[in-house]
Enzyme design. Structure first.
Site, PDB file in Angstrom:
ATOM      1  CB  SER A   1       1.120  -6.070  -0.257  1.00 26.82           C
ATOM      2  OG  SER A   1       2.181  -5.533  -1.325  1.00 26.82           O
TER       3      SER A   1
ATOM      4  CG  HIS B   1      -0.108  -1.256  -2.743  1.00 24.08           C
ATOM      5  ND1 HIS B   1      -0.240  -2.134  -3.792  1.00 24.08           N
ATOM      6  CD2 HIS B   1       0.767  -2.018  -1.728  1.00 24.08           C
ATOM      7  CE1 HIS B   1       0.683  -3.375  -3.319  1.00 24.08           C
ATOM      8  NE2 HIS B   1       0.920  -3.322  -2.180  1.00 24.08           N
TER       9      HIS B   1
ATOM     10  CG  ASP C   1      -1.963  -0.897  -6.002  1.00 23.29           C
ATOM     11  OD1 ASP C   1      -0.885  -0.300  -6.206  1.00 23.29           O
ATOM     12  OD2 ASP C   1      -2.220  -1.855  -5.512  1.00 23.29           O
TER      13      ASP C   1
END
Ligand code: MLT
Length: 207
Positions: free
Chosen positions: A106, A187, A156
């Site tokens: 991320s 995610h 996501d």
């Protein structure tokens, strides 16, 4: 003067062995991905810094203005600081930056992508979990077939398929050997991501 990051360093089992540069997600820290590194590439060394930006108390690697909207000047500055830290760590611990594979999740994947685009000399390869396009560089770097795995989630809500393909295309246009792997997930990091990355890393080590 090199910015000093709070970090974990563990040497590789064999001198000259691979090093994983672990880059955590928002709200994480330098310990988060250390157990994952052991699953990805047993015996690899680990360099795991903590992001120096705090967003409501949560560590990150660079500032954002809103979800998915990045402060580009801050991103450039923080990318340079992280690259200088990796360079200084390589000198201190006697490893080659060609042996460094970034493993980012991320926000950590986004700064790893920024390293590839702005300071490619500090990485030999990269595994990007749930990555976005961090920025478009003024000039494309020469990535000289640097292997990059992008492992993103089909569901996501933060990173679209279009954005994922845009990142892969940007890296390929700079010469990277970028592979996109789609997971049936959102995610969050899943076991499937770890298995995919482990197999990808094992193939690279075997070459
Ligand atoms: C995050 O939550 O970290 C974002 O989705 C990615 C970023 O801000 O870099």
């Amino acid at each position: 003067m090199t910015a000093d990051f709070i970090h974990v360093f563990e040497p590789p089992a064999e001198p000259g062995g691979p090093i994983l540069l672990l880059l955590h997600g928002t709200g994480g820290n330098e310990h988060d991905l250390v157990p994952v590194a052991g699953m990805l590439l047993p015996g690899a060394g680990v360099l795991s810094p903590r992001g120096q930006v705090l967003e409501r108390g949560m560590p990150r690697f660079f500032r954002r203005l809103a979800e998915g909207v990045f402060d580009i000047e801050d991103l450039k500055l923080r990318t340079a600081e992280l690259a200088d830290f990796v360079t200084a760590s390589a000198a201190q611990h006697h490893f080659s930056m060609r042996d460094v594979t970034a493993v980012g999740f991320s926000n950590g994947a986004n700064i790893a992508a920024a390293l590839l685009l702005l300071r490619p000399e500090v990485l030999g390869a990269a595994v990007l979990f749930r990555a976005m396009v961090p920025l478009t560089p003024d000039a494309l770097p020469r990535l000289g077939a640097t292997p990059v795995l992008i492992s993103n989630g089909k569901m996501d809500p933060l990173v679209s398929a279009e954005e994922t393909e845009r990142l892969a295309a940007l890296l390929r246009s700079a010469g990277a050997d970028a592979t996109v792997s789609w997971q049936n997930s959102g995610h969050d990091l899943t076991e499937r991501d770890v298995i995919t990355a482990r197999e990808w890393l094992a193939q690279r080590q075997a070459r």
